[in-house]
Design an enzyme around this catalytic site. Structure first.
Site, PDB file in Angstrom:
ATOM      1  N   TYR A  37       0.863  -1.183   0.000  1.00 26.50           N
ATOM      2  CA  TYR A  37       0.000   0.000   0.000  1.00 26.50           C
ATOM      3  C   TYR A  37       0.898   1.230   0.000  1.00 26.50           C
ATOM      4  CZ  TYR A  37      -4.054  -2.952   1.104  1.00 26.50           C
ATOM      5  OH  TYR A  37      -5.052  -3.899   1.066  1.00 26.50           O
ATOM      6  N   GLU A  38       0.397   2.325  -0.593  1.00 23.95           N
ATOM      7  CA  GLU A  38       1.260   3.481  -0.809  1.00 23.95           C
ATOM      8  C   GLU A  38       1.682   4.173   0.482  1.00 23.95           C
ATOM      9  OE1 GLU A  38      -1.135   5.673  -3.495  1.00 23.95           O
ATOM     10  OE2 GLU A  38      -2.310   6.631  -1.942  1.00 23.95           O
ATOM     11  N   SER A  39       1.081   3.796   1.604  1.00 24.49           N
ATOM     12  CA  SER A  39       1.518   4.330   2.891  1.00 24.49           C
ATOM     13  C   SER A  39       2.897   3.805   3.284  1.00 24.49           C
ATOM     14  CB  SER A  39       0.507   3.952   3.971  1.00 24.49           C
ATOM     15  OG  SER A  39       0.307   2.555   3.980  1.00 24.49           O
TER      16      SER A  39
END
Lengths: 274, 252
Positions: B51-53
């Site tokens: 996930y881009e986090s």
């Protein structure tokens, strides 16, 4: 160094400043954003990769003239309606936007933290963002001749973040999803960090980011200061609050009531807020 | 329409089946996240979800509402900073599949998540780009998951947020985009793939009970249909059971 939140905001966040309240879903400095509204700051240029509920609130209150960003939404819920109202209808005041992608914004902070004027990346090629955003250019690699995107450094006047802990000397420790906070603080001229607690000694935590006190202008102790986002190890994300924000955000009157009840701030005056 | 499952459920199942245990997948929130989490719990236990986090190799035990829920960090192989996830992981081409949603998608699988209407005077202001432009550029391939309607499937997107196949053959190469771009668009009616020669999205598969005409009626351009149109295999009881436990549709 360790100051009450109202004093920290008064000293460090001025009308017309470029202000970054960063946090990538986790550790969002919500209480500090509310204090900015309470103190009635005006004409701010707000910077954030993921403007979410707290920026919806600051924009809806009429504190901002510009927004530099890459994704403006209520994560997992939908749109931000105060943000939409400002862009689509200029309410309570027009909001100028400078729009990037996450990769572009991340690299802008890295350049700002690194003391160089711009960053290069593989990005934006073929997108309509190139036509709308003057801060996206193309450069030729001096070694290979390859064409790459260039974006200018971001150097906020002040970056505001929330962290789990600080020590009494003002060293700051955060962990979990640490997002872009280190770069945002190192890129800024001043920084304000709200923390869950101040401790005598910062015990190391796996995956931590430690910001030495010399890059932290002020620390304010604000337990719960990231709610309804979360602080890893302290409290969980209040997903229901994000879902409940949708109804408040959709309606100008409901938002005005929220401002009065939750912040103690007057309703925004359309057109006069600047 | 075949009963026993919803059109969203078969869309999610069809999307999940695109992933394997060998895949490293950059996961967007919403339908893509549901599909990836279904895959990892059924046929693709080795799926590496990003996930881009900055959560790499995460295996959340519940479906996250946002891309940065705490459960993603707690169950990740490692958590890296946002610059690192984009610069060190996405940009060099380390990710096999980008799983994206769309507000609008066009004939050449270009994606709009920015505005409906004119950029400077939008009819609807959408959240914007996020990680999508570079996910669409740099993943080895992209799978788009979007409900099919004339509103979403348009001749030309109002704004190109993320490049699919541009204006046709050769555009991705000309732009220097290194991934293959969208190779599949999974909808609630079927599956579209770019024609190998023209790059135009073509209906190659319909879900059970859906006709090619249904799909054409829900498309804002003259949708081409593959001569050997396939039908999506029915969701298995196991797929539906796991999916419903994820979405809460099982009432538990």
């Amino acid at each position: 160094m360790i100051v009450p939140l109202d004093e920290g905001v008064r000293e460090l966040v001025h009308d017309g400043d470029t202000v970054a309240l960063e946090g990538f879903t986790h550790l969002i400095p919500v209480a500090a954003g509310h204090e900015i509204i309470r103190q009635g700051r005006r004409d701010l240029t707000l910077v954030r990769m993921t403007p979410d509920v707290v920026y919806d609130q600051v924009i809806g209150a009429g504190c901002a003239a510009r927004l530099v960003f890459s994704w403006g939404g209520n994560p997992g819920v939908g749109s931000l309606h105060r943000f939409r109202d400002a862009i689509q209808n200029g309410w309570p005041r027009p909001l100028e936007i400078e729009e990037h992608s996450h990769a572009g914004m991340a690299n802008r902070y890295v350049a700002g933290a690194s003391g160089v004027p711009f960053a290069v990346l593989r990005g934006y090629a073929g997108t309509d963002l190139v036509d709308q955003t003057p801060t996206i250019k193309t450069v030729e690699c001096p070694f290979t001749g390859e064409r790459l995107a260039a974006v200018p450094a971001l150097n906020p006047d002040v970056t505001v973040i929330h962290a789990q802990r600080a020590d009494r000397a003002g060293n700051v420790q955060l962990w979990g999803i640490t997002g872009i906070q280190k770069e945002a603080v190192l890129a800024a001229r001043r920084s304000l960090v709200t923390v869950e607690e101040v401790v005598d000694r910062l015990e190391p935590v796996p995956g931590q980011v430690l910001l030495p006190s010399r890059v932290v202008t002020a620390v304010s102790v604000v337990p719960g200061g990231a709610r309804p986002s979360y602080a890893h190890g302290y409290y969980a994300r209040d997903n229901a609050a994000y879902q409940a924000w949708d109804a408040v955000s959709r309606d100008r009157d409901a938002f005005a009531r929220w401002l009065a009840d939750e912040i103690g701030a007057p309703a925004p005056l359309p057109g006069k807020a600047g | 329409m075949t009963t026993g499952y919803t059109s969203d459920e078969i869309m999610t199942v069809a999307a999940a089946r695109c992933l394997t245990s060998q895949t490293a997948c950059f996961v967007g929130i919403g339908l893509p996240s549901t599909a990836a989490n279904l895959a990892v719990r059924t046929h693709a236990p080795g799926l590496w979800m990003i996930y881009e986090s900055g959560t790499l190799g995460t295996r959340p035990d519940t479906l996250p509402l946002s891309i940065g829920d705490g459960v993603l960090a707690e169950t990740a192989d490692t958590v890296v900073s946002v610059p690192e996830v984009f610069n060190y992981w996405l940009q060099p081409g380390r990710i096999d599949v980008g799983f994206l949603g769309a507000a609008q998608i066009d004939r050449y699988a270009n994606i709009n998540t920015t505005v409906i209407g004119d950029y400077t005077d939008p009819k609807v202001r959408l959240p914007g780009a996020g990680g999508a432009p570079e996910i669409a550029a740099s993943c080895r391939e992209v799978v788009v998951i979007v409900r099919q309607s004339r509103r979403a499937f348009v001749e030309r997107v109002d704004f190109v947020t993320s490049v699919g196949h541009g204006a046709g053959p050769g555009d991705r190469e000309r732009l220097g985009l290194r991934g293959a771009g969208p190779t599949r668009v999974i909808t609630d009616l079927g599956v579209l793939e770019p024609d190998p020669a023209t790059r135009e999205l073509t209906l190659v598969q319909v879900h059970p009970g859906v006709s090619a005409e249904d799909a054409r009626a829900a498309t804002g351009w003259d949708l081409a249909v593959a001569p050997d149109l396939a039908t999506t295999p029915e969701p298995t009881p196991e797929e539906l059971k796991v999916l419903r436990s994820l979405t809460g549709a099982d009432g538990v």
